[in-house]
Design a protein around this motif. Structure first.
Motif, PDB file in Angstrom:
ATOM      1  N   ASP A 172      -0.150   5.361  -5.280  1.00 31.48           N
ATOM      2  CA  ASP A 172      -0.533   6.763  -5.034  1.00 31.48           C
ATOM      3  C   ASP A 172       0.158   7.304  -3.782  1.00 31.48           C
ATOM      4  O   ASP A 172       0.514   8.480  -3.711  1.00 31.48           O
ATOM      5  N   ASN A 173       0.364   6.411  -2.791  1.00 28.14           N
ATOM      6  CA  ASN A 173       1.064   6.832  -1.561  1.00 28.14           C
ATOM      7  C   ASN A 173       2.570   6.969  -1.760  1.00 28.14           C
ATOM      8  O   ASN A 173       3.275   7.415  -0.864  1.00 28.14           O
ATOM      9  N   GLY A 174       3.046   6.496  -2.898  1.00 27.72           N
ATOM     10  CA  GLY A 174       4.489   6.542  -3.166  1.00 27.72           C
ATOM     11  C   GLY A 174       5.248   5.419  -2.469  1.00 27.72           C
ATOM     12  O   GLY A 174       6.467   5.463  -2.352  1.00 27.72           O
ATOM     13  N   TRP A 175       4.543   4.366  -2.038  1.00 25.94           N
ATOM     14  CA  TRP A 175       5.211   3.264  -1.342  1.00 25.94           C
ATOM     15  C   TRP A 175       5.822   2.271  -2.332  1.00 25.94           C
ATOM     16  O   TRP A 175       6.736   1.529  -1.990  1.00 25.94           O
ATOM     17  N   PRO A 228      -3.640   2.258  -4.425  1.00 25.58           N
ATOM     18  CA  PRO A 228      -3.390   3.153  -3.285  1.00 25.58           C
ATOM     19  C   PRO A 228      -1.922   3.167  -2.850  1.00 25.58           C
ATOM     20  O   PRO A 228      -1.408   4.202  -2.413  1.00 25.58           O
ATOM     21  N   LEU A 229      -1.243   2.018  -2.979  1.00 23.71           N
ATOM     22  CA  LEU A 229       0.160   1.976  -2.548  1.00 23.71           C
ATOM     23  C   LEU A 229       1.046   2.797  -3.476  1.00 23.71           C
ATOM     24  O   LEU A 229       2.017   3.423  -3.039  1.00 23.71           O
ATOM     25  N   GLU A 247      -1.337  -1.296   5.613  1.00 28.16           N
ATOM     26  CA  GLU A 247      -1.464  -0.171   6.559  1.00 28.16           C
ATOM     27  C   GLU A 247      -0.344   0.857   6.525  1.00 28.16           C
ATOM     28  O   GLU A 247      -0.600   2.049   6.431  1.00 28.16           O
ATOM     29  N   GLU A 248       0.914   0.418   6.672  1.00 26.10           N
ATOM     30  CA  GLU A 248       2.029   1.381   6.754  1.00 26.10           C
ATOM     31  C   GLU A 248       3.151   0.951   5.808  1.00 26.10           C
ATOM     32  O   GLU A 248       3.357  -0.253   5.611  1.00 26.10           O
ATOM     33  N   GLU A 249       3.886   1.936   5.307  1.00 22.73           N
ATOM     34  CA  GLU A 249       4.988   1.635   4.389  1.00 22.73           C
ATOM     35  C   GLU A 249       6.018   0.708   5.044  1.00 22.73           C
ATOM     36  O   GLU A 249       6.532  -0.224   4.404  1.00 22.73           O
ATOM     37  N   ARG A 285      -3.908  -2.083   0.397  1.00 20.93           N
ATOM     38  CA  ARG A 285      -4.005  -1.136   1.515  1.00 20.93           C
ATOM     39  C   ARG A 285      -4.049  -1.824   2.877  1.00 20.93           C
ATOM     40  O   ARG A 285      -3.801  -1.188   3.903  1.00 20.93           O
TER      41      ARG A 285
END
Ligand SMILES: Cc1cc2nc3c(=O)[nH]c(=O)nc-3n(C[C@H](O)[C@H](O)[C@H](O)COP(=O)(O)OP(=O)(O)OC[C@H]3O[C@@H](n4cnc5c(N)ncnc54)[C@H](O)[C@@H]3O)c2cc1C
Length: 316
Positions: free
Chosen positions: A238-241, A235-236, A211-213, A208
């Motif tokens: 889960d964020n779909g990144w 988390p990455l 910070e940003e994709e 995480r």
């Protein structure tokens, strides 16, 4: 007294846990005395049999039935092998396949089954170690039985790399076809991903802290410079990144690369459960108290946005 370890293969490849089990089996035989047997069922049994001939193995049984895993075939064959070898401890992988047939085999043989084991000892009766609550608690189980069955968690034992001088014997199993009620119709990789992070020698793993994709570009650059594979913390995903099959951890994949570079990953137990067996761990994190530093071989306490491009430049 003996130990029998059942190997696993998938799509023509022997899985690493097959060789890791041999180290667990050898530990047991050192305590119990007797012989270490291993067996491979189906597929290219000659090639697999030769690969299983590692130092400390006394006999490799090859069973030439079927190509891929089949619950009913494995249940019948492993039961017959165990009746023939009469192992004090029957080892099977704690994998999707192993967990499919191990309970059926243990039931047929009327043995207790201990699953997901990370340690075994037979010095004073069989004891098995398991981890609970995301590896926060370790429990030791005394097995009160003459003969037991155990499923071995992958990536907990080293593989034995030295060749052995085992007897390689074809085992003539009798498969009752009328009792084979399931067939394998094909193989489909869940998620349709194109990488297998469990196979990578070098993993660049991102958390995480990125910070940003859009910032993932610096991670891909580093991976390209190192000829490495990109993985990540939950988390990455889960964020779909990142795709699900790149997740490392308790609910992701267990990986054992030569080098694991954890970038902006705190080192939560659920993540560590999936990567602690890596040969060399490098952590990049701004927080000096991040738990990842407790298991890292090399720690860089700094901003990943400074460190990662500098490393990429260095390795290009
Ligand atoms: C049942 C269950 C199963 C789970 N399964 C998994 C699993 O399989 N895999 C998994 O990973 N997690 C899993 N989790 C989640 C896990 O508990 C953690 O929440 C997760 O691992 C945290 O991911 P992270 O380290 O990337 O993020 P964080 O914990 O938010 O850590 C981010 C880190 O980045 C650092 N950082 C921030 N900015 C920078 C910077 N600029 N430079 C350098 N460092 C920086 C921070 O200091 C921090 O340490 C599971 C949780 C549960 C409850």
């Amino acid at each position: 007294m003996s130990v029998l370890a059942i190997a696993e293969h998938r799509r023509g490849e022997l899985r690493l846990v097959s060789l890791e089990q041999l180290a667990a089996g050898r530990d047991l035989v050192d305590d119990l005395g007797g012989e270490l047997h291993t067996a491979v069922i189906g597929g290219d049994v000659e090639t697999f049999g030769a690969k299983l001939n590692r130092e400390g193995v006394d006999t490799v049984h090859t069973v030439d039935v079927g190509e891929e895993f089949n619950h009913d075939v494995y249940t019948q064959v492993v039961t017959q092998l165990a009746e023939e070898v009469e192992p004090t401890v029957l080892l099977m992988p704690n994998s999707v396949n192993g967990l499919d047939y191990a309970p059926a085999v243990a039931n047929r043989l009327d043995r207790p089954l201990v699953t997901d084991v990370v340690g075994v000892d037979a010095e004073d009766g069989l004891t098995a170690t398991r981890e609970l609550y995301g590896s926060k608690v370790e429990t030791t189980i005394d097995v009160h039985a003459e003969q037991a069955a155990v499923t071995v968690r992958p990536a907990e034992w080293p593989t034995i790399e030295t060749d052995g001088d085992a007897a390689i014997e074809a085992f003539d199993a009798t498969v009752d076809e009328s009792a084979v009620r399931s067939t394998v119709k094909g193989f489909e990789e869940v998620g349709g991903g194109d990488v297998d992070i469990t196979d990578a020698d070098v993993l660049v793993s991102v958390g995480r802290g990125i910070e940003e994709e859009e910032n993932l570009d610096i991670i891909y650059d580093l991976a390209a410079a190192l000829d490495a594979t990109v993985a990540g913390s939950r988390p990455l995903i889960d964020n779909g990144w990142l795709e699900k099959d790149r997740q490392v951890g308790q609910s992701g994949k267990v990986v054992t690369p030569d080098v694991y570079i954890a970038i902006g990953i705190s080192g939560a137990v659920q993540h560590v459960a999936g990567m602690k067996g890596s040969e060399t761990i490098v952590a990049i994190n701004t927080d000096p108290n991040a738990p990842i530093f407790d298991i890292a071989d090399y720690g860089i306490q700094d901003d990943l946005f400074e460190v990662v491009p500098a490393l990429t430049e260095r390795f290009r």
